[in-house]
Design a protein around this motif. Structure first.
Motif, PDB file in Angstrom:
ATOM      1  N   MET B  56       0.843  -1.189   0.000  1.00  0.00           N
ATOM      2  CA  MET B  56       0.000   0.000   0.000  1.00  0.00           C
ATOM      3  C   MET B  56       0.874   1.233   0.000  1.00  0.00           C
ATOM      4  O   MET B  56       2.050   1.203   0.395  1.00  0.00           O
ATOM      5  N   ASN B  57       0.339   2.326  -0.411  1.00  0.00           N
ATOM      6  CA  ASN B  57       1.007   3.629  -0.447  1.00  0.00           C
ATOM      7  C   ASN B  57       2.272   3.576  -1.291  1.00  0.00           C
ATOM      8  O   ASN B  57       3.360   3.964  -0.843  1.00  0.00           O
ATOM      9  N   SER B  58       2.166   3.070  -2.490  1.00  0.00           N
ATOM     10  CA  SER B  58       3.363   2.928  -3.322  1.00  0.00           C
ATOM     11  C   SER B  58       3.009   3.215  -4.776  1.00  0.00           C
ATOM     12  O   SER B  58       1.844   3.277  -5.137  1.00  0.00           O
ATOM     13  N   VAL B  59       4.089   3.392  -5.567  1.00  0.00           N
ATOM     14  CA  VAL B  59       3.931   3.505  -7.012  1.00  0.00           C
ATOM     15  C   VAL B  59       4.411   2.197  -7.621  1.00  0.00           C
ATOM     16  O   VAL B  59       5.513   1.745  -7.312  1.00  0.00           O
ATOM     17  N   ILE B  75       7.438   9.946  -3.073  1.00  0.00           N
ATOM     18  CA  ILE B  75       5.969   9.961  -3.044  1.00  0.00           C
ATOM     19  C   ILE B  75       5.552  10.684  -1.767  1.00  0.00           C
ATOM     20  O   ILE B  75       6.090  10.416  -0.689  1.00  0.00           O
ATOM     21  N   ALA B  76       4.643  11.567  -1.927  1.00  0.00           N
ATOM     22  CA  ALA B  76       4.127  12.275  -0.751  1.00  0.00           C
ATOM     23  C   ALA B  76       2.604  12.194  -0.769  1.00  0.00           C
ATOM     24  O   ALA B  76       1.988  12.130  -1.824  1.00  0.00           O
ATOM     25  N   ALA B  77       2.034  12.144   0.430  1.00  0.00           N
ATOM     26  CA  ALA B  77       0.571  12.162   0.559  1.00  0.00           C
ATOM     27  C   ALA B  77       0.239  13.168   1.638  1.00  0.00           C
ATOM     28  O   ALA B  77       0.831  13.152   2.719  1.00  0.00           O
ATOM     29  N   ARG B  78      -0.675  14.027   1.352  1.00  0.00           N
ATOM     30  CA  ARG B  78      -1.016  15.067   2.334  1.00  0.00           C
ATOM     31  C   ARG B  78      -2.502  15.382   2.231  1.00  0.00           C
ATOM     32  O   ARG B  78      -3.135  15.097   1.224  1.00  0.00           O
ATOM     33  N   ARG B  79      -2.978  15.971   3.295  1.00  0.00           N
ATOM     34  CA  ARG B  79      -4.379  16.393   3.342  1.00  0.00           C
ATOM     35  C   ARG B  79      -4.474  17.830   2.831  1.00  0.00           C
ATOM     36  O   ARG B  79      -3.683  18.685   3.190  1.00  0.00           O
ATOM     37  N   GLY B  83      -9.713  18.491   3.514  1.00  0.00           N
ATOM     38  CA  GLY B  83      -9.697  17.149   4.077  1.00  0.00           C
ATOM     39  C   GLY B  83      -9.478  16.043   3.070  1.00  0.00           C
ATOM     40  O   GLY B  83      -9.320  14.884   3.460  1.00  0.00           O
ATOM     41  N   VAL B  85      -7.319  13.952   0.108  1.00  0.00           N
ATOM     42  CA  VAL B  85      -5.914  13.518   0.084  1.00  0.00           C
ATOM     43  C   VAL B  85      -5.328  13.836  -1.281  1.00  0.00           C
ATOM     44  O   VAL B  85      -5.947  13.577  -2.312  1.00  0.00           O
ATOM     45  N   VAL B 144     -10.625   8.091   3.155  1.00  0.00           N
ATOM     46  CA  VAL B 144      -9.363   7.716   2.505  1.00  0.00           C
ATOM     47  C   VAL B 144      -8.303   7.450   3.561  1.00  0.00           C
ATOM     48  O   VAL B 144      -8.076   8.288   4.442  1.00  0.00           O
ATOM     49  N   ASP B 145      -7.686   6.294   3.450  1.00  0.00           N
ATOM     50  CA  ASP B 145      -6.631   5.957   4.399  1.00  0.00           C
ATOM     51  C   ASP B 145      -5.367   5.470   3.691  1.00  0.00           C
ATOM     52  O   ASP B 145      -4.298   5.447   4.280  1.00  0.00           O
ATOM     53  N   GLY B 146      -5.457   5.054   2.449  1.00  0.00           N
ATOM     54  CA  GLY B 146      -4.281   4.580   1.725  1.00  0.00           C
ATOM     55  C   GLY B 146      -4.458   4.810   0.242  1.00  0.00           C
ATOM     56  O   GLY B 146      -5.524   5.228  -0.211  1.00  0.00           O
ATOM     57  N   TYR B 147      -3.388   4.523  -0.497  1.00  0.00           N
ATOM     58  CA  TYR B 147      -3.479   4.770  -1.937  1.00  0.00           C
ATOM     59  C   TYR B 147      -2.508   3.833  -2.636  1.00  0.00           C
ATOM     60  O   TYR B 147      -1.607   3.245  -2.008  1.00  0.00           O
TER      61      TYR B 147
END
Lengths: 382, 155
Positions: B56-59, B75-79, B83, B85, B144-147
């Motif tokens: 999870m959370n990867s390319v 890779i960055a994830a932000r709100r 609210g 992502v 949303v909790d992951g990507y």
């Protein structure tokens, strides 16, 4: 050559393993509710009128109720009989006849003795067919639960003010107990005069122009003299008037439609509904109990000057707990009501037969064979 | 012997040329070494699953045509302020040729289910030895909790 083959085969083995490459990134930070945005600052920093809470015209008016309580006590606590959607009509009797048949039997003369002549009088009987007239006081019936909600909302301020409210049906039944042969209309008037001081007639009529679909009218009458003490019509109430204000829209200010003759109460908190063409203001009126409560407080306000001025006569002698019921022997004539303006005396009127006044004629009851030889069979009119 | 010398000479020449090449330089063997496939949930308790999948959370570069040409640097994830992502991935073209790549993102809830439909493929133009940024926004916020980002060659 063998080494080349080995190298190629080793690469071929590696390639499927590397068919998918990835880079792990940061986790999603936990959700935090965004801070509430402050309203945008306007020029001059002045708060708009719309931002202030609008006064609710339909909120319970305790000050009016308190004033009514004092004025009501000052006015001698008159008893209020409320007629729910029942109009006072000018029909005197509930029974009427269209035809009247007179049968006359004449017996032959006979001679007895020397010269004495006896003649028996001709017999005449009157047969009358009476019909019950449709009650003109009746009005189109509304939903039963509608009535309940309306009466609840209307009565609550009066009961809160400790008013002396009597029920029309109850006092009519009490007054008419044991005197079933008297016309109900007469009993009704006697009950109103004997056991009530003020009549509050509350009517409701359907109205397409009103936002509520109906209009209301309340009339306060002095039952002793018939004097109109107050009159409240919902159409004239300021709470029922439209707020003819220009509305700011996306295409500029829009003036209210002059041809729009609709009126009626509206909610103080303007609610908007999301439709396919954007947000639209809801035109739903307040609840029925609230409207009835408002009408009652307006009735109170209208009665205040009368009560404070002592214009409402109050019966001092009668005790509502022990009314004098009609006794059957008195049924032919309405009992004289000491506490009220007396009913017109039937005997005082010139009657067709002066030598034998028929008391019952006032009520158009069948005269019967006992009433002999009326001068003329007068047809009864409604 | 001659046969052996010629490739060795060639390798020396390549090394010399490589030192003169402009950045970025991608050591693809190290890129391959960083691969971290995770085991999926095993059906039998106490056993490791034979299935290895993307974390999870990867390319994930799922296209063999560009797997040795691109490198995902960060890779960055932000709100965002509302609210939702936002994921940002920096992609480097390690080759001397222009490349086209496409990427899309699937956002997941904390229970592993997809929180919303997968996003559309977004195209990236990568001239030779340049980096570009892939950016995608989620539709949901609390859910949303992951990507997971997929990348393939744009044709």
């Amino acid at each position: 050559m063998i080494t080349r083959l080995l190298a190629v085969s080793a690469l071929a083995l590696l390639v499927p393993l590397m068919a998918e490459a990835q880079t792990v990134g940061a986790k999603v930070p936990p959700y935090q509710a965004p801070a509430k945005a402050a309203p945008p600052a306007r020029d001059g920093g002045e708060a708009l009128d719309a931002a202030a809470p609008r006064p609710n015209p339909f909120k319970p008016q305790d000050d009016v109720i308190d004033r009514f309580r004092d004025a009501y006590a000052q006015g001698g606590r008159p008893r209020l009989a409320i007629w729910w959607n029942r109009q006072l009509s000018d029909t005197l009797a509930q029974w009427y006849s269209e035809t009247r048949t007179v049968t006359a039997d004449k017996s032959s003369n006979s001679t007895e003795g020397d010269l004495s002549l006896k003649q028996s009088g001709a017999k005449q009987s009157v047969t009358e067919t009476q019909r019950r007239a449709g009650d003109s006081a009746e009005r189109p019936a509304r939903d039963e639960t509608w009535d309940w909600e309306f009466q609840d909302g209307f009565l609550s301020p009066f009961l809160q003010a400790d008013a002396n409210v009597v029920d029309r049906t109850m006092i009519t039944r009490i007054m008419g107990a044991g005197a079933e042969e008297i016309d109900p209309k007469t009993v009704e008037v006697m009950a109103m005069q004997g056991m009530a001081d003020v009549m509050v007639e509350v009517l409701v009529a359907d109205s397409a122009r009103s936002t509520t679909g109906y209009e209301l009218r309340a009339r306060i009458l002095d039952v002793k003299s018939g004097r109109v003490l107050a009159m409240v019509n919902s159409r004239a109430l300021k709470e029922w008037q439209k707020t003819d204000k220009a509305a700011a829209t996306s295409s500029g200010f829009e003036l209210p439609d002059e041809d729009d003759e609709s009126f009626g109460p509206e909610r103080a908190d303007q609610r908007y509904k999301a439709t396919s063409s954007g947000f639209e203001r809801k035109r739903k009126p307040p609840k029925l109990a609230v409207i009835a409560h408002n009408l009652a407080t307006n009735v109170m306000s209208a009665m205040l000057p009368r009560l404070e001025g002592g214009a409402v006569p109050v019966a001092k002698t009668t005790d509502p707990a022990a009314p004098t019921p009609i006794t059957p022997p008195q049924a032919a004539k309405p009992a004289p009501n000491q506490s009220a303006v007396p009913l017109p005396d039937v005997e005082a009127k010139p009657l067709p037969a002066p030598d034998k006044p028929a008391k019952v004629e006032a009520q158009n009851v069948e005269t019967g064979p006992a009433a002999e030889e009326p001068p003329m069979p007068r047809p009864t009119k409604q | 012997m001659k046969r052996l010398l010629v490739p060795a000479f060639g390798l020396l020449l390549l090394g010399g040329c490589a030192s003169l090449d402009p950045a970025p330089h991608c050591d693809m063997s190290r890129v391959a070494g960083q691969r971290d496939l995770v085991a999926g949930p095993a059906m039998v308790e106490g056993e490791t699953s034979p299935l290895k999948e993307m974390p999870m959370n990867s390319v994930s570069i799922t296209d063999p045509n560009i797997i040795r040409k691109l490198y995902v640097r960060s890779i960055a994830a932000r709100r965002t302020g509302t609210g939702t992502v936002e994921v940002v991935a920096q992609v480097v073209n390690c080759t001397d040729f222009p490349l086209n790549a496409e990427a899309r993102t699937q956002f997941y809830a904390n229970d592993g289910a997809a929180s919303e439909p997968v996003s559309a493929w977004r195209r990236l133009q990568l001239p030779a030895r340049t980096s570009n940024t892939y950016r995608e926004l989620s539709l949901g916020d609390k859910t949303v909790d992951g990507y997971m980002i997929e990348m393939r060659e744009g044709k």
